[in-house]
Write an enzyme that holds these catalytic residues in place. Structure first.
Site, PDB file in Angstrom:
ATOM      1  CG  ASP A 166     -53.601  11.095  18.956  1.00  0.00           C
ATOM      2  OD1 ASP A 166     -52.599  11.847  19.425  1.00  0.00           O
ATOM      3  OD2 ASP A 166     -54.315  11.122  18.007  1.00  0.00           O
ATOM      4  N   GLY A 169     -48.976  16.696  12.024  1.00  0.00           N
ATOM      5  CA  GLY A 169     -48.497  16.351  10.983  1.00  0.00           C
ATOM      6  C   GLY A 169     -48.601  15.127  10.407  1.00  0.00           C
ATOM      7  CD  GLU A 201     -49.278  18.933  17.166  1.00  0.00           C
ATOM      8  OE1 GLU A 201     -50.390  18.867  17.934  1.00  0.00           O
ATOM      9  OE2 GLU A 201     -49.082  17.870  16.665  1.00  0.00           O
ATOM     10  CE  LYS A 259     -70.243  27.675  14.664  1.00  0.00           C
ATOM     11  NZ  LYS A 259     -70.220  28.830  15.229  1.00  0.00           N
ATOM     12  N   GLY A 260     -69.517  24.254   9.393  1.00  0.00           N
ATOM     13  CA  GLY A 260     -68.761  24.201   7.973  1.00  0.00           C
ATOM     14  C   GLY A 260     -67.639  24.936   7.983  1.00  0.00           C
ATOM     15  CG  ASP A 302     -55.074  17.242  11.858  1.00  0.00           C
ATOM     16  OD1 ASP A 302     -54.695  18.706  11.768  1.00  0.00           O
ATOM     17  OD2 ASP A 302     -54.632  16.490  13.125  1.00  0.00           O
TER      18      ASP A 302
END
EC number: 2.7.1.15
Length: 294
Positions: free
Chosen positions: A13, A41, A138, A216-217, A245
């Site tokens: 990242d 992953g 991905e 909002k869950g 994730d």
């Protein structure tokens, strides 16, 4: 201990933190830049391992410095990397912009992930020995379908995160036990913006759906049961990268331990809430003791 096999991506990242994300054609000045091991992953693998799972990562990294760092990062979180192969060329990268509200925009460049087009006997055997299989999109779709088919054939509970979202073929959905899209992915897959309506459409394709709704869950729906909305803990988000994730990886461990779905979702929601309060994806994922204390 829950055995979790993760067939998925590893990306480095490349994260730029800004006050406001740039619009098309615009340049803005960032506050900070970081390189953080990630990939959907790998993120799910780290989350599951830190939550107490026995986790195996199946995928590929490049033969570059990023590949070395990502393998070390997974192993540091006690993820088994014996089936994380090294491919010639660059590792996958994710180019992420995070604004002052913690929201993000991401561009993924597959790199070595694109070489995972099929599975060998070792990967098939590892999936068969797992309690749960985690999949995302991905990697090349051919490998994802092969993994789902292998898991289904051996009765392995298979969870699919449909990201990056695309049209999902029946030969994949027929082997998925739980589909976990976010609200935007659910809308694109179903054609309905409203989550309840989206869930109803998706239930015609898979046995159970869990739509994550951010702050909002989430919304859980299963065939033959009523749809349930679960609120999220109220926290101040610093960086939402990796929250989904974290939720999925932690949820997998809870389900593997035999927790009822409401308890499993509550535990996973607590983990995701802890994740968003720190910058970065894998580096912000909580350990089991932290989740239990939340």
């Amino acid at each position: 201990m829950t055995r979790v096999a993760v067939l998925g991506s590893t990306n480095m990242d490349l994260v730029a933190y800004v006050d406001r994300a740039p619009e098309r054609g615009q340049t803005v000045t960032g506050r900070e830049f970081r390189t953080i091991p990630g990939g959907k992953g790998a993120n799910q693998a780290v989350a599951a391992a830190r939550a107490g799972g026995d986790v195996l990562m199946i995928g590929a990294v490049g033969d570059d410095e990023y590949g070395v760092r990502m393998r070390e990062s997974l192993e540091h979180s006690c993820v088994d990397t014996d089936l994380l192969h090294t491919a010639e060329g660059p590792s996958g990268t994710a180019h992420i912009v995070v604004d002052a509200q913690g929201s993000n925009a991401i561009v993924v460049v597959p790199g070595a992930n694109g070489t995972v087009t099929s599975l060998g006997p070792g990967e098939i055997a590892a999936i068969a020995e797992a309690d749960l299989l985690l999949l995302q999109l991905e990697l090349p779709l051919s490998a994802v379908i092969e993994g789902a088919r292998a898991g289904h054939a051996q009765g392995v509970r298979t969870l699919l995160t449909p990201s990056p979202v695309r049209k999902l073929p029946a030969e994949l959905l027929d082997h998925v036990d739980l589909l976990i899209p976010n609200e935007h992915e659910a809308a694109e897959l179903s054609g309905y913006e409203e989550p309840h309506a989206a869930a109803e459409i998706l239930l015609s394709q898979v046995p159970a759906v869990l739509i994550t709704l951010g702050a909002k869950g989430c919304l859980y729906a299963a065939r033959g049961s009523r749809t349930i909305h679960f609120p999220a803990p109220e926290v101040i988000a610093v960086d939402t990268t990796g929250a989904g994730d974290t939720f999925v990886g932690t949820l997998a461990v809870a389900l593997g331990e035999g927790r009822p779905v409401p308890q499993a979702i509550a535990w996973a929601s607590a983990a995701a809430a802890l994740c968003v309060q720190k910058p970065g994806a894998s580096v912000s994922m909580p350990y089991r003791s932290e989740i239990d204390a939340a």
